[in-house]
Design a protein around this motif. Structure first.
Motif, mmCIF file in Angstrom:
data_model
loop_
_atom_site.group_PDB
_atom_site.id
_atom_site.type_symbol
_atom_site.label_atom_id
_atom_site.label_comp_id
_atom_site.label_asym_id
_atom_site.label_seq_id
_atom_site.Cartn_x
_atom_site.Cartn_y
_atom_site.Cartn_z
ATOM 1 N N ALA A 6 0.839 -1.203 0.000
ATOM 2 C CA ALA A 6 0.000 0.000 0.000
ATOM 3 C C ALA A 6 0.875 1.254 0.000
ATOM 4 N N ALA A 7 1.947 1.231 0.785
ATOM 5 C CA ALA A 7 2.859 2.379 0.822
ATOM 6 C C ALA A 7 3.543 2.569 -0.530
ATOM 7 N N ASP A 13 1.933 6.510 -7.060
ATOM 8 C CA ASP A 13 0.971 7.564 -7.410
ATOM 9 C C ASP A 13 1.581 8.958 -7.250
ATOM 10 N N ALA A 14 2.371 9.124 -6.186
ATOM 11 C CA ALA A 14 3.026 10.415 -5.953
ATOM 12 C C ALA A 14 4.012 10.731 -7.076
ATOM 13 N N PHE A 15 4.774 9.730 -7.515
ATOM 14 C CA PHE A 15 5.703 9.947 -8.621
ATOM 15 C C PHE A 15 4.962 10.226 -9.927
ATOM 16 N N GLU A 16 3.847 9.569 -10.141
ATOM 17 C CA GLU A 16 3.034 9.845 -11.336
ATOM 18 C C GLU A 16 2.559 11.296 -11.329
ATOM 19 N N ASP A 17 2.101 11.772 -10.174
ATOM 20 C CA ASP A 17 1.662 13.167 -10.068
ATOM 21 C C ASP A 17 2.821 14.121 -10.332
ATOM 22 N N LEU A 18 3.991 13.795 -9.775
ATOM 23 C CA LEU A 18 5.162 14.642 -9.981
ATOM 24 C C LEU A 18 5.535 14.681 -11.458
ATOM 25 N N ALA A 33 3.659 18.363 -5.383
ATOM 26 C CA ALA A 33 3.924 16.991 -5.820
ATOM 27 C C ALA A 33 5.239 16.475 -5.236
ATOM 28 N N SER A 34 6.246 17.329 -5.158
ATOM 29 C CA SER A 34 7.524 16.933 -4.566
ATOM 30 C C SER A 34 7.373 16.579 -3.095
ATOM 31 N N ASN A 35 6.592 17.376 -2.387
ATOM 32 C CA ASN A 35 6.343 17.090 -0.970
ATOM 33 C C ASN A 35 5.592 15.773 -0.806
ATOM 34 N N ARG A 36 4.661 15.504 -1.704
ATOM 35 C CA ARG A 36 3.925 14.233 -1.645
ATOM 36 C C ARG A 36 4.876 13.055 -1.849
ATOM 37 N N VAL A 37 5.807 13.180 -2.795
ATOM 38 C CA VAL A 37 6.806 12.127 -3.017
ATOM 39 C C VAL A 37 7.650 11.936 -1.766
ATOM 40 N N SER A 38 8.070 13.031 -1.169
ATOM 41 C CA SER A 38 8.892 12.953 0.043
ATOM 42 C C SER A 38 8.167 12.231 1.173
ATOM 43 N N HIS A 39 6.904 12.575 1.386
ATOM 44 C CA HIS A 39 6.127 11.932 2.451
ATOM 45 C C HIS A 39 5.887 10.451 2.155
ATOM 46 N N ALA A 40 5.609 10.130 0.890
ATOM 47 C CA ALA A 40 5.384 8.732 0.515
ATOM 48 C C ALA A 40 6.665 7.916 0.662
ATOM 49 N N ALA A 41 7.803 8.494 0.290
ATOM 50 C CA ALA A 41 9.086 7.794 0.447
ATOM 51 C C ALA A 41 9.402 7.577 1.919
ATOM 52 N N ALA A 43 7.212 7.189 4.260
ATOM 53 C CA ALA A 43 6.315 6.121 4.732
ATOM 54 C C ALA A 43 6.856 4.745 4.358
ATOM 55 N N VAL A 44 7.419 4.624 3.157
ATOM 56 C CA VAL A 44 8.003 3.345 2.741
ATOM 57 C C VAL A 44 9.206 3.009 3.619
ATOM 58 N N ARG A 45 10.058 4.003 3.859
ATOM 59 C CA ARG A 45 11.234 3.766 4.714
ATOM 60 C C ARG A 45 10.835 3.415 6.141
ATOM 61 N N ALA A 46 9.744 4.014 6.627
ATOM 62 C CA ALA A 46 9.320 3.797 8.013
ATOM 63 C C ALA A 46 8.829 2.376 8.264
ATOM 64 N N ILE A 47 8.358 1.718 7.230
ATOM 65 C CA ILE A 47 7.826 0.361 7.410
ATOM 66 C C ILE A 47 8.926 -0.583 7.845
ATOM 67 N N GLY A 48 10.090 -0.473 7.231
ATOM 68 C CA GLY A 48 11.246 -1.254 7.651
ATOM 69 C C GLY A 48 11.220 -2.709 7.244
ATOM 70 N N ALA A 49 10.105 -3.380 7.388
ATOM 71 C CA ALA A 49 10.028 -4.809 7.089
ATOM 72 C C ALA A 49 9.869 -5.075 5.597
ATOM 73 N N TRP A 50 9.779 -4.018 4.797
ATOM 74 C CA TRP A 50 9.535 -4.210 3.371
ATOM 75 C C TRP A 50 10.649 -4.975 2.686
ATOM 76 N N ARG A 51 11.866 -4.914 3.238
ATOM 77 C CA ARG A 51 12.987 -5.622 2.613
ATOM 78 C C ARG A 51 12.817 -7.135 2.653
ATOM 79 N N SER A 52 12.033 -7.623 3.596
ATOM 80 C CA SER A 52 11.888 -9.071 3.749
ATOM 81 C C SER A 52 10.641 -9.625 3.054
#
Length: 102
Positions: A6-7, A13-18, A33-41, A43-52
């Motif tokens: 989901a993240a 979607d944020a990159f598409e808007d940018l 749009a740049s701020n949206r990309v920053s916030h979305a990125a 959120a992805v980094r905050a998940i942490g478990a995405w690498r596994s």
């Protein structure tokens, strides 16, 4: 859908808007749009478990060309703007066109 997917969807979607607004001279839309990309990125980094999670890694790998193309386009546009600002500084506002339309 796992939280990581989901993240990543939000990031995509944020990159598409940018990418859509980069061709315009609307500084507010580009910054939004740049701020949206920053916030979305973040959120992805905050998940942490995405690498596994193989599905998340696969989705991120599929997104890499889009991310890279957006990065290159931002770099080119920043360089172009910098060159135009240098022209304005060297020749004055009367001898060079405005960097952004009004």
């Amino acid at each position: 859908m796992p939280l990581g997917l989901a993240a990543l969807d939000d990031l995509f979607d944020a990159f598409e808007d940018l990418r859509d607004v980069l061709g315009s001279s609307d500084a507010v839309a580009i910054e939004t749009a740049s701020n949206r990309v920053s916030h979305a990125a973040s959120a992805v980094r905050a998940i942490g478990a995405w690498r596994s999670e193989p599905a998340v890694v696969e989705r991120l790998s599929a997104m890499m060309p889009l991310l890279e193309s957006a990065r290159i386009r931002v770099s080119l546009l920043a360089d172009h703007s910098s060159q135009r600002l240098s022209i304005l500084a060297a020749h004055g506002a009367r001898a060079a066109p405005l960097t952004y339309g009004r």
